[in-house]
Design a protein around this motif. Structure first.
Motif, PDB file in Angstrom:
ATOM      1  N   GLY B  89      19.452  10.444   5.947  1.00 49.34           N
ATOM      2  CA  GLY B  89      19.923  11.704   5.399  1.00 49.34           C
ATOM      3  C   GLY B  89      19.471  11.998   3.977  1.00 49.34           C
ATOM      4  O   GLY B  89      19.827  13.002   3.401  1.00 49.34           O
ATOM      5  N   GLN B  90      18.633  11.116   3.400  1.00 48.60           N
ATOM      6  CA  GLN B  90      18.208  11.354   2.013  1.00 48.60           C
ATOM      7  C   GLN B  90      17.144  12.445   1.945  1.00 48.60           C
ATOM      8  O   GLN B  90      16.396  12.666   2.898  1.00 48.60           O
ATOM      9  N   ASP B  91      17.073  13.060   0.765  1.00 47.27           N
ATOM     10  CA  ASP B  91      16.049  14.073   0.533  1.00 47.27           C
ATOM     11  C   ASP B  91      14.682  13.372   0.484  1.00 47.27           C
ATOM     12  O   ASP B  91      14.466  12.436  -0.299  1.00 47.27           O
ATOM     13  N   ILE B  92      13.769  13.836   1.346  1.00 49.30           N
ATOM     14  CA  ILE B  92      12.479  13.138   1.456  1.00 49.30           C
ATOM     15  C   ILE B  92      11.682  13.237   0.164  1.00 49.30           C
ATOM     16  O   ILE B  92      11.096  12.265  -0.310  1.00 49.30           O
ATOM     17  N   ALA B  93      11.665  14.448  -0.424  1.00 48.45           N
ATOM     18  CA  ALA B  93      10.848  14.650  -1.621  1.00 48.45           C
ATOM     19  C   ALA B  93      11.255  13.674  -2.726  1.00 48.45           C
ATOM     20  O   ALA B  93      10.411  13.083  -3.393  1.00 48.45           O
ATOM     21  N   THR B  94      12.561  13.477  -2.891  1.00 47.42           N
ATOM     22  CA  THR B  94      13.041  12.591  -3.949  1.00 47.42           C
ATOM     23  C   THR B  94      12.640  11.143  -3.666  1.00 47.42           C
ATOM     24  O   THR B  94      12.060  10.475  -4.529  1.00 47.42           O
ATOM     25  N   SER B  95      12.920  10.693  -2.443  1.00 50.01           N
ATOM     26  CA  SER B  95      12.614   9.285  -2.201  1.00 50.01           C
ATOM     27  C   SER B  95      11.111   9.059  -2.141  1.00 50.01           C
ATOM     28  O   SER B  95      10.612   7.971  -2.462  1.00 50.01           O
ATOM     29  N   MET B  96      10.343  10.096  -1.728  1.00 50.23           N
ATOM     30  CA  MET B  96       8.915   9.887  -1.616  1.00 50.23           C
ATOM     31  C   MET B  96       8.227   9.909  -2.979  1.00 50.23           C
ATOM     32  O   MET B  96       7.258   9.190  -3.197  1.00 50.23           O
ATOM     33  N   SER B  97       8.743  10.752  -3.906  1.00 52.67           N
ATOM     34  CA  SER B  97       8.034  10.878  -5.180  1.00 52.67           C
ATOM     35  C   SER B  97       7.965   9.524  -5.877  1.00 52.67           C
ATOM     36  O   SER B  97       6.954   9.179  -6.487  1.00 52.67           O
ATOM     37  N   HIS B  98       9.030   8.756  -5.739  1.00 54.25           N
ATOM     38  CA  HIS B  98       9.059   7.431  -6.330  1.00 54.25           C
ATOM     39  C   HIS B  98       8.006   6.538  -5.679  1.00 54.25           C
ATOM     40  O   HIS B  98       7.220   5.866  -6.362  1.00 54.25           O
ATOM     41  N   ARG B  99       7.963   6.576  -4.345  1.00 56.61           N
ATOM     42  CA  ARG B  99       6.994   5.773  -3.594  1.00 56.61           C
ATOM     43  C   ARG B  99       5.557   6.201  -3.900  1.00 56.61           C
ATOM     44  O   ARG B  99       4.667   5.376  -4.067  1.00 56.61           O
ATOM     45  N   LEU B 100       5.388   7.527  -3.946  1.00 55.88           N
ATOM     46  CA  LEU B 100       4.039   8.049  -4.208  1.00 55.88           C
ATOM     47  C   LEU B 100       3.570   7.599  -5.585  1.00 55.88           C
ATOM     48  O   LEU B 100       2.413   7.196  -5.779  1.00 55.88           O
ATOM     49  N   GLY B 101       4.520   7.631  -6.561  1.00 52.18           N
ATOM     50  CA  GLY B 101       4.185   7.167  -7.899  1.00 52.18           C
ATOM     51  C   GLY B 101       3.696   5.725  -7.864  1.00 52.18           C
ATOM     52  O   GLY B 101       2.679   5.382  -8.473  1.00 52.18           O
ATOM     53  N   ASN B 102       4.398   4.889  -7.117  1.00 50.32           N
ATOM     54  CA  ASN B 102       3.996   3.478  -7.015  1.00 50.32           C
ATOM     55  C   ASN B 102       2.614   3.333  -6.390  1.00 50.32           C
ATOM     56  O   ASN B 102       1.777   2.565  -6.850  1.00 50.32           O
ATOM     57  N   THR B 103       2.390   4.106  -5.291  1.00 49.56           N
ATOM     58  CA  THR B 103       1.089   4.020  -4.619  1.00 49.56           C
ATOM     59  C   THR B 103      -0.039   4.458  -5.546  1.00 49.56           C
ATOM     60  O   THR B 103      -1.088   3.821  -5.626  1.00 49.56           O
ATOM     61  N   LEU B 104       0.213   5.566  -6.284  1.00 48.47           N
ATOM     62  CA  LEU B 104      -0.829   6.050  -7.188  1.00 48.47           C
ATOM     63  C   LEU B 104      -1.081   5.041  -8.307  1.00 48.47           C
ATOM     64  O   LEU B 104      -2.220   4.871  -8.750  1.00 48.47           O
ATOM     65  N   PHE B 105      -0.042   4.375  -8.754  1.00 51.37           N
ATOM     66  CA  PHE B 105      -0.195   3.354  -9.799  1.00 51.37           C
ATOM     67  C   PHE B 105      -1.097   2.232  -9.293  1.00 51.37           C
ATOM     68  O   PHE B 105      -2.058   1.824  -9.956  1.00 51.37           O
ATOM     69  N   LEU B 106      -0.804   1.769  -8.074  1.00 51.78           N
ATOM     70  CA  LEU B 106      -1.618   0.693  -7.503  1.00 51.78           C
ATOM     71  C   LEU B 106      -3.053   1.163  -7.260  1.00 51.78           C
ATOM     72  O   LEU B 106      -4.021   0.503  -7.659  1.00 51.78           O
ATOM     73  N   ALA B 107      -3.186   2.351  -6.645  1.00 45.08           N
ATOM     74  CA  ALA B 107      -4.526   2.862  -6.342  1.00 45.08           C
ATOM     75  C   ALA B 107      -5.304   3.118  -7.618  1.00 45.08           C
ATOM     76  O   ALA B 107      -6.501   2.808  -7.711  1.00 45.08           O
ATOM     77  N   GLY B 108      -4.601   3.670  -8.621  1.00 45.54           N
ATOM     78  CA  GLY B 108      -5.268   3.969  -9.890  1.00 45.54           C
ATOM     79  C   GLY B 108      -5.776   2.702 -10.559  1.00 45.54           C
ATOM     80  O   GLY B 108      -6.905   2.656 -11.058  1.00 45.54           O
ATOM     81  N   THR B 109      -4.939   1.670 -10.564  1.00 50.40           N
ATOM     82  CA  THR B 109      -5.367   0.397 -11.155  1.00 50.40           C
ATOM     83  C   THR B 109      -6.601  -0.137 -10.444  1.00 50.40           C
ATOM     84  O   THR B 109      -7.581  -0.540 -11.080  1.00 50.40           O
ATOM     85  N   ALA B 110      -6.544  -0.104  -9.104  1.00 53.95           N
ATOM     86  CA  ALA B 110      -7.687  -0.598  -8.344  1.00 53.95           C
ATOM     87  C   ALA B 110      -8.931   0.248  -8.638  1.00 53.95           C
ATOM     88  O   ALA B 110     -10.033  -0.285  -8.800  1.00 53.95           O
ATOM     89  N   ALA B 111      -8.745   1.575  -8.751  1.00 58.21           N
ATOM     90  CA  ALA B 111      -9.886   2.463  -8.974  1.00 58.21           C
ATOM     91  C   ALA B 111     -10.510   2.228 -10.334  1.00 58.21           C
ATOM     92  O   ALA B 111     -11.741   2.201 -10.470  1.00 58.21           O
ATOM     93  N   ILE B 112      -9.651   2.028 -11.359  1.00 64.55           N
ATOM     94  CA  ILE B 112     -10.169   1.839 -12.719  1.00 64.55           C
ATOM     95  C   ILE B 112     -11.063   0.602 -12.780  1.00 64.55           C
ATOM     96  O   ILE B 112     -12.040   0.549 -13.517  1.00 64.55           O
ATOM     97  N   ILE B 113     -10.717  -0.388 -11.979  1.00 61.72           N
ATOM     98  CA  ILE B 113     -11.567  -1.582 -11.944  1.00 61.72           C
ATOM     99  C   ILE B 113     -12.764  -1.363 -11.016  1.00 61.72           C
ATOM    100  O   ILE B 113     -13.910  -1.657 -11.360  1.00 61.72           O
ATOM    101  N   ALA B 114     -12.502  -0.807  -9.823  1.00 62.90           N
ATOM    102  CA  ALA B 114     -13.534  -0.802  -8.790  1.00 62.90           C
ATOM    103  C   ALA B 114     -14.682   0.160  -9.087  1.00 62.90           C
ATOM    104  O   ALA B 114     -15.848  -0.169  -8.854  1.00 62.90           O
ATOM    105  N   VAL B 115     -14.374   1.371  -9.602  1.00 62.59           N
ATOM    106  CA  VAL B 115     -15.438   2.366  -9.741  1.00 62.59           C
ATOM    107  C   VAL B 115     -16.501   1.938 -10.765  1.00 62.59           C
ATOM    108  O   VAL B 115     -17.688   1.887 -10.430  1.00 62.59           O
ATOM    109  N   PRO B 116     -16.096   1.590 -12.009  1.00 61.68           N
ATOM    110  CA  PRO B 116     -17.140   1.151 -12.943  1.00 61.68           C
ATOM    111  C   PRO B 116     -17.865  -0.108 -12.458  1.00 61.68           C
ATOM    112  O   PRO B 116     -19.086  -0.221 -12.600  1.00 61.68           O
ATOM    113  N   LEU B 117     -17.089  -1.018 -11.867  1.00 62.10           N
ATOM    114  CA  LEU B 117     -17.705  -2.253 -11.391  1.00 62.10           C
ATOM    115  C   LEU B 117     -18.751  -1.955 -10.316  1.00 62.10           C
ATOM    116  O   LEU B 117     -19.861  -2.503 -10.340  1.00 62.10           O
ATOM    117  N   ALA B 118     -18.419  -1.044  -9.397  1.00 59.73           N
ATOM    118  CA  ALA B 118     -19.357  -0.701  -8.327  1.00 59.73           C
ATOM    119  C   ALA B 118     -20.614  -0.069  -8.910  1.00 59.73           C
ATOM    120  O   ALA B 118     -21.739  -0.392  -8.498  1.00 59.73           O
TER     121      ALA B 118
END
Lengths: 543, 320
Positions: B89-118
């Motif tokens: 019954g929770q609001d999806i947008a609220t619970s997802m924004s937190h999750r999305l933030g975490n995913t973007l943090f992980l993806a962003g960290t990986a990207a900052i390393i991977a793109v220049p390295l590649a």
């Protein structure tokens, strides 16, 4: 006088990968020697495969596309540059010896500004930025570029082909080299543009006192700029001498052929009374481009005659051929063939319409399926138009091969095994197989060496005499026009500015454009360039 | 060609991206509609009475026609309202924004390393084409691309968390952790994701630059006596931007939407974990919302790639 460049017994080889065969070693240059004094210009001339560019690049110790210098010495000021090592070569290339390529449009990096590219090596040699830029601007001015102060800020696609060739010359001269290798610098340009670039290059060479190797296949061009000329063939020297000696009293038969090849004149047939092809007020444009590429073209061609359509690139010559073949339906006007109006679109034409109107292209290479044998290529129209099969078809293929002077042995070969001229002959045979009454020839000799082109023109004239076929012959080259035309149409910016029998079109009084075109075609004598330029300056001053 | 044409082309790409996103939303909605079963049924269970089912359907709006429901869902999504999760019954947008933030943090960290390295590895590969550095780089990146990411995850976990205990094996992050602690926590999933995308980007960089190296202007640069690395980085790379950006963006999108497995392996509280949890609970609104966000990321990244490729073209940037 000290020798700047001395090449001793130079040998260059490469690995060739013929289709379907194991790779083998080929020799491109067989022990060539030459000497060039400071401030002199030597023309290297020959047909394709003569090794001109290969030798020119060897003066920079560079092998293009797998070419390897396998022996000999290249001495620059007495020091063998072949022994310099990578660092020594970097210090030499682009600084002491520089290069001007045939196609400046391809030789400039499209994503960097011109100035950056022009002064790149000058900066690397330690010259301060402001001084390097000042040098470049001075060269732009000397080479007659418009807006010399600001043109360096442009990107390559923002200037014209002729201007780009001058910028490339400036790039070569900017570091103050001892030797410049010019590799066909005006070949890709229109004849009216070529003359200005040629004059600019000549003046720049004279003013800077730099020595140069000037590579070209056009003897008339090299006669304008070179002090001495070396004639090359198949990687060997044919002869070498002062320019006047080479063009006036050549010692070797091959050189005389080269000198005389451009001077053929075919006697024009009298104007015909009937018209095979009548073009009436044809206007055409490409879909999506709001500009008429053809503007009210009206022309006639009699049966069995040749109409040469001449003009520079972008004048609409090839578009006219596309309109006639139905590939580009005209927006206005009509095309009559043998008295009846041709349907404007290809899809609306009958098989007989298609058969009677054949086409030959500039690039014989890309006009043939590389995976089909010559026999299959020529046999296709025989089967398609006449339903010939088996022994009957084979017999006709061999007849056609005889007609184009190749012989039965070629029927089972693939296009890759043929030379440029042989390929073009096969394309002619394929067109002839349809028994056409009109063949559209689009720059069919432009990609060929002069002597080979000469053979093709002779073949076309012979075939016309025997088969009575008419040609619409598109070309930018006036020597070719003289050699083949009965009638001439001069095109400029989508219009026919002058047309009629050859003798009338090529005789004064001229309109401005025809005059420019005719006077721009290089003539085989020294001093021609200066005369034309002086004449034009006077005419401009008189206005 | 005028200056307006570049703007026009960019606007066209953006419009196209929006149209594509709309189409994707329709597909996602349609896809969840044709799934067997019924949301009311799955909430109330097999023993529900017909009356209770009908009441719940009316309450959830499931008795409305599908088109009406699609448009009301779309209108909600445009306003940031993705509905409520069925399971809790929770609001999806609220619970997802937190999750999305975490995913973007992980993806962003990986990207900052991977793109220049590649990019760097690609440049080095071209510089030493056919020699040992090229072969080593190609071999290693090919190997890391070929191994499935969960396998890479467990190998990394075994070596770096169990054998040497450098990083934690479970990437739990929560509010109040410092950035350093967070980075420490996500080190292993980030490493795995770098390894997953590195090979593709590096190989494309290498291929795109080698393709440009055939050009006549590269010969000009060689005849200018420039150093090989200068030729590659100054003359070849700028002309290979478009294909490289394309593959980089594709991989960045993959970092966001394709790492479900990695998040699950490391129990990372991101979008992937969230999606997998709710798929198993048949929570259709959450699945729809996740699908929409993933589609938006994918389309957005590709749109950026198109726009960068347009901007990288000097003919469009500097018209005649």
């Amino acid at each position: 006088m000290t020798d700047l460049l001395e090449i001793r017994n130079l040998k260059i080889g490469a690995t060739s990968y013929p289709p379907g065969e194991p790779p083998r070693e080929v020799t491109l240059v067989h022990g060539l020697s030459l000497t060039l004094a400071k401030g002199r210009v030597m023309g290297l001339i020959g047909e394709s495969g003569a090794g001109k560019s290969t030798i020119g690049l060897a003066a920079m110790a560079y092998g293009r596309g797998g070419a390897q210098i396998t022996g000999g010495e290249v001495l620059l000021n007495g020091i063998d540059i072949l022994q310099s090592g990578p660092a020594g070569l970097r210090a030499l290339r682009g600084k002491r010896v520089t290069y001007v390529a045939q196609s400046a449009a391809a030789a400039f990096n499209p994503s960097r500004r011109l100035m950056h590219q022009v002064i790149e090596t000058t900066l690397a040699a330690g010259v301060p930025l402001a001084e390097a830029e000042a040098r470049a601007v001075a060269l732009f001015r000397k080479l007659g570029l418009p807006n010399p102060e600001t043109i360096g800020r442009r990107y390559p696609h923002q200037v014209s082909g002729g201007q780009l060739q001058r910028v490339m010359t400036a790039m070569a001269l900017c570091p103050g080299p001892e030797l410049v290798v010019f590799d066909e610098p005006t070949t890709a340009l229109d004849v009216t543009t070529q003359i200005d670039v040629l004059a600019a290059i000549k003046e720049a060479i004279r003013d800077t006192g730099v020595a140069a190797l000037y590579i070209t296949h056009d003897l008339a061009v090299v006669a304008q700029v070179a002090d001495e000329i070396m004639v090359l063939r198949n990687g060997r020297m044919v002869e070498c001498g002062e320019t006047s000696q080479i063009i006036h009293s050549p010692r070797e038969a091959y050189t005389s052929d080269l000198v005389s090849v451009r001077q053929k004149d075919h006697p024009a047939k009298p104007p015909g009374t009937t018209a095979l092809l009548s073009i009436r007020g044809v206007t055409a444009r490409y879909p999506g481009v709001p500009v008429d590429v053809l503007k009210g073209i009206t022309l006639d061609l009699a049966p069995g005659q040749t109409l040469a359509v001449v003009g520079e690139s972008g004048s609409g010559k090839s578009t006219l051929a596309r309109a006639i073949t139905g590939l580009l339906p005209p927006s206005q006007g009509e095309i009559f063939f043998d008295g009846r109006a041709l349907p404007p679109k290809l899809a609306g034409r009958s098989p007989d319409d298609l058969r009677e109107l054949q086409m030959i292209y500039q690039m014989a290479d890309t006009a043939m399926n590389p995976r089909q044998t010559v026999g299959t290529i020529i046999g296709r129209p025989l089967q398609f138009y006449f339903g010939l099969r088996g022994a009957e078809k084979r017999k006709r293929i061999l007849e056609l091969l005889e007609e184009i002077e190749l012989g039965a042995g070629f029927a089972d070969r693939y296009p890759a095994e043929l030379s440029g001229g042989q390929k073009q002959r096969v394309c002619i045979a394929r067109a002839l197989a349809a028994k056409p009454r009109l063949i559209l020839c689009d720059e069919v000799t432009s990609a060929l060496d002069p002597l080979v082109a000469d053979g093709i023109l002779k073949l076309l004239l012979d075939l016309q005499r025997e088969e009575g076929v008419a040609y619409l012959f598109i070309t930018h080259d006036l020597a070719t026009v003289r050699a083949i035309a009965d009638q001439i149409a001069v095109m400029y910016r989508g219009k026919v500015v002058r047309s009629g029998p050859k003798a009338e079109v090529l005789a004064p009084p001229f309109d401005d454009y025809t005059d420019l075109l005719l006077s721009s075609a290089p003539e085989m004598r020294q001093g021609w360039l200066e005369e034309v330029i002086a004449h034009r300056k006077m005419a401009a001053g008189g206005n | 060609m005028n200056a307006g044409s570049l703007l026009g082309l960019v606007a066209q790409r953006i419009a196209l991206g929006l149209v594509l996103l709309l189409a994707a939303s329709a597909l996602i909605f349609a896809g969840t509609q044709i799934l067997p079963g019924d949301v009311a049924q799955s909430i109330l269970g097999q023993s529900a009475t017909p009356q209770a089912l009908a009441n719940l359907r009316a309450e959830l709006g499931l008795d409305q026609p599908a088109l009406t429901r699609y448009f009301s869902w779309l209108a909600g999504a445009l306003q940031g309202d993705l509905g409520n999760a069925l399971s809790n019954g929770q609001d999806i947008a609220t619970s997802m924004s937190h999750r999305l933030g975490n995913t973007l943090f992980l993806a962003g960290t990986a990207a900052i390393i991977a793109v220049p390295l590649a990019l760097i590895l690609g440049l080095v590969s071209v510089r030493y084409q056919g020699r040992w550095p090229d072969k080593v780089i190609s071999g290693v990146t090919l190997a890391t691309v070929s191994v499935p990411e969960f396998m890479l995850g467990y190998i990394a976990m075994f070596l770096l968390a169990v054998q040497f205990q450098v990083f934690p094996s479970v990437s739990t992050i929560y509010d109040g952790m410092s950035l350093g602690e967070q980075l420490q926590a996500i080190a292993l999933p980030a490493l795995v994701m770098v390894l997953v995308v590195l090979g593709h980007m590096m190989r494309m960089t290498r291929a795109a630059i080698l393709n440009v190296m055939q050009s006549a202007y590269i010969e000009t640069a060689e005849l200018k006596g420039l150093r090989r690395f200068t030729i590659i980085s100054r003359h070849a790379l700028p002309n290979a931007i478009a294909p490289i950006v394309n593959v980089v963006m594709l991989n960045l999108a993959y970092l966001v939407v394709g790492v479900v497995v990695v998040e699950v392996v490391f129990v990372y509280p991101g979008m992937g974990q969230y999606l997998v949890d709710h798929v198993s609970k048949r929570d259709v609104p959450v699945v729809q919302a996740c699908g929409l966000v993933f589609a938006a990321v994918y389309i957005g990244m590709n749109m950026i790639a198109d726009i960068v490729a347009l901007l990288a073209n000097p003919r469009l940037r500097h018209p005649k």
